[in-house]
Scaffold this motif. Structure first.
Motif, mmCIF file in Angstrom:
data_model
loop_
_atom_site.group_PDB
_atom_site.id
_atom_site.type_symbol
_atom_site.label_atom_id
_atom_site.label_comp_id
_atom_site.label_asym_id
_atom_site.label_seq_id
_atom_site.Cartn_x
_atom_site.Cartn_y
_atom_site.Cartn_z
ATOM 1 N N LEU A 73 0.513 -1.066 0.019
ATOM 2 C CA LEU A 73 1.865 -1.064 0.580
ATOM 3 C C LEU A 73 2.013 -0.058 1.712
ATOM 4 O O LEU A 73 2.927 -0.174 2.528
ATOM 5 C CB LEU A 73 2.889 -0.744 -0.519
ATOM 6 C CG LEU A 73 3.303 -1.893 -1.430
ATOM 7 C CD1 LEU A 73 4.140 -1.371 -2.593
ATOM 8 C CD2 LEU A 73 4.077 -2.950 -0.649
ATOM 9 N N GLY A 74 1.134 0.927 1.776
ATOM 10 C CA GLY A 74 1.218 1.917 2.833
ATOM 11 C C GLY A 74 0.927 1.368 4.204
ATOM 12 O O GLY A 74 1.307 1.970 5.213
ATOM 13 N N TYR A 75 0.250 0.215 4.298
ATOM 14 C CA TYR A 75 -0.099 -0.327 5.619
ATOM 15 C C TYR A 75 0.126 -1.827 5.742
ATOM 16 O O TYR A 75 -0.090 -2.391 6.813
ATOM 17 C CB TYR A 75 -1.556 0.000 5.963
ATOM 18 C CG TYR A 75 -2.585 -0.497 4.965
ATOM 19 C CD1 TYR A 75 -3.085 -1.795 5.039
ATOM 20 C CD2 TYR A 75 -3.071 0.342 3.966
ATOM 21 C CE1 TYR A 75 -4.031 -2.246 4.139
ATOM 22 C CE2 TYR A 75 -4.022 -0.099 3.063
ATOM 23 C CZ TYR A 75 -4.496 -1.384 3.152
ATOM 24 O OH TYR A 75 -5.432 -1.844 2.251
ATOM 25 N N LEU A 76 0.573 -2.490 4.671
ATOM 26 C CA LEU A 76 0.739 -3.940 4.723
ATOM 27 C C LEU A 76 1.956 -4.352 3.926
ATOM 28 O O LEU A 76 2.191 -3.839 2.822
ATOM 29 C CB LEU A 76 -0.513 -4.623 4.155
ATOM 30 C CG LEU A 76 -0.590 -6.140 4.282
ATOM 31 C CD1 LEU A 76 -0.740 -6.547 5.747
ATOM 32 C CD2 LEU A 76 -1.766 -6.687 3.467
ATOM 33 N N ASP A 77 2.712 -5.279 4.470
ATOM 34 C CA ASP A 77 3.880 -5.813 3.778
ATOM 35 C C ASP A 77 3.451 -6.404 2.438
ATOM 36 O O ASP A 77 2.438 -7.100 2.348
ATOM 37 C CB ASP A 77 4.519 -6.897 4.651
ATOM 38 C CG ASP A 77 5.902 -7.312 4.168
ATOM 39 O OD1 ASP A 77 6.136 -7.295 2.953
ATOM 40 O OD2 ASP A 77 6.738 -7.656 5.013
#
Length: 342
Positions: free
Chosen positions: A49-53
């Motif tokens: 979740l830190g870099y992708l929806d």
């Protein structure tokens, strides 16, 4: 408590999956195929979740179930075979399916590739070459990271992107991320790069080191290629190609092709247009750039099936998302795409 509508949808999915409707649908339009489009397969949703929806990831357990389902009910073939049959005017295998991934996240190697090999299934991985092997992170990943990790409660957005917004609650952050990513896809590439840096300053985020290592390496791609996986191009920096000038678009397409060919020692036949969600991500000019670059095919994010007579440089796919961890939703949406009339 479920609403009446959600209860009805749930009941329909149950009947669809367990009462033979899915099997009946598969027998219809048997010569239509489906190209599945994934992004990320993860065992750590919180980290991803830190870099992708969240919508673009699937769990490893869900992916394994989907692979077994597709293997049992469809004819899984390499993308090469589908494309060459389309070029030659030959019928597709009955209930043909191909598996593809966009972007080049490292979990494609650590999770997806290993599960694919365990099931003996081929797949195509379209990679954004500039971000691989320690390159700068995708602008989409930087945007996601800054919105998710900012410690500020309110942010003044630059460049006419919306003024002052609250980012205290998770729902507020998700809403602003969705608004921003769609807006930036409609901005010319040079200005988009500037805006991403201005947004980082507005959110007060300057350290993106936690994004190191989220993309695959060339060594990993060489291993995958040597073991039957196809590596395709997805540009160098993930621009929205219709919003770039012709010279830049040509450079993005051709340099990504050449980087892969140089690293893997083999020609690159397949391309995927980036930035499908919320934006027009290909047009006739971009299609012609890709075709002239020598690619045998190009995949879109437009929903639908593949069949004899399809445009090889405008292939439609079936987006597979987090919500498809419910196998009933997965089977329903794959068949809806195969039955869809464009």
């Amino acid at each position: 408590m479920r609403s009446p509508r959600r209860s009805a949808v749930h009941a329909f999915k149950h009947v669809w999956h367990h009462a033979g409707l899915a099997g009946f649908a598969r027998r219809l339009r048997g010569r239509r195929g489906a190209i599945l489009r994934y992004h990320s397969v993860t065992d750590d949703e919180a980290a991803t979740l830190g870099y992708l929806d969240s919508g673009l990831m699937v769990t490893a357990a869900a992916f394994e179930s989907q692979l077994r389902y597709v293997k049992r009910h469809y004819t899984v073939v390499p993308l090469d075979e589908l494309v060459e049959r389309i070029h030659a005017g030959r019928a597709l295998p009955r209930r043909a399916a191909a598996i593809t991934f966009d972007d080049g996240y490292r979990d494609n190697y650590t999770r997806a590739y290993r599960l694919l090999r365990a099931e003996g299934l081929p797949a195509t991985f379209y990679v954004t070459t500039g971000a691989l092997d320690g390159g700068p992170p995708l602008w989409t990943a930087k945007l996601r990271y800054m919105v998710r990790t900012t410690t500020r409660e309110r942010v003044i957005l630059p460049g006419g992107l919306g003024g002052e917004v609250a980012v205290q609650q998770p729902a507020e952050r998700q809403a602003i991320f969705t608004t921003l990513i769609v807006a930036l896809k409609h901005v010319p590439s040079s200005r988009r790069c500037e805006l991403v840096e201005e947004l980082a300053a507005a959110f007060g985020v300057s350290d993106f080191s936690l994004l190191d290592g989220i993309m695959m390496t060339w060594d990993e791609l060489r291993e995958m290629s040597a073991n039957g996986m196809t590596i395709g191009a997805h540009t160098v920096s993930h621009p929205n190609l219709p919003k770039t000038d012709v010279e830049e678009a040509t450079r993005e397409v051709c340099q990504s092709r050449d980087m892969i060919a140089d690293q893997l020692g083999r020609p690159v036949a397949h391309f995927s247009y980036p930035n499908g969600r919320g934006a027009a991500h290909m047009n006739d000019t971009v299609r012609e750039i890709v075709r002239r670059a020598g690619f045998r095919s190009a995949a879109t994010s437009l929903p639908g099936c593949v069949q004899l007579g399809a445009d090889p440089w405008g292939l439609r796919r079936v987006g597979i998302y987090n919500r498809h961890r419910d196998l009933r939703s997965f089977s329903l949406d794959v068949e809806r795409a195969r039955l869809r009339t464009v």
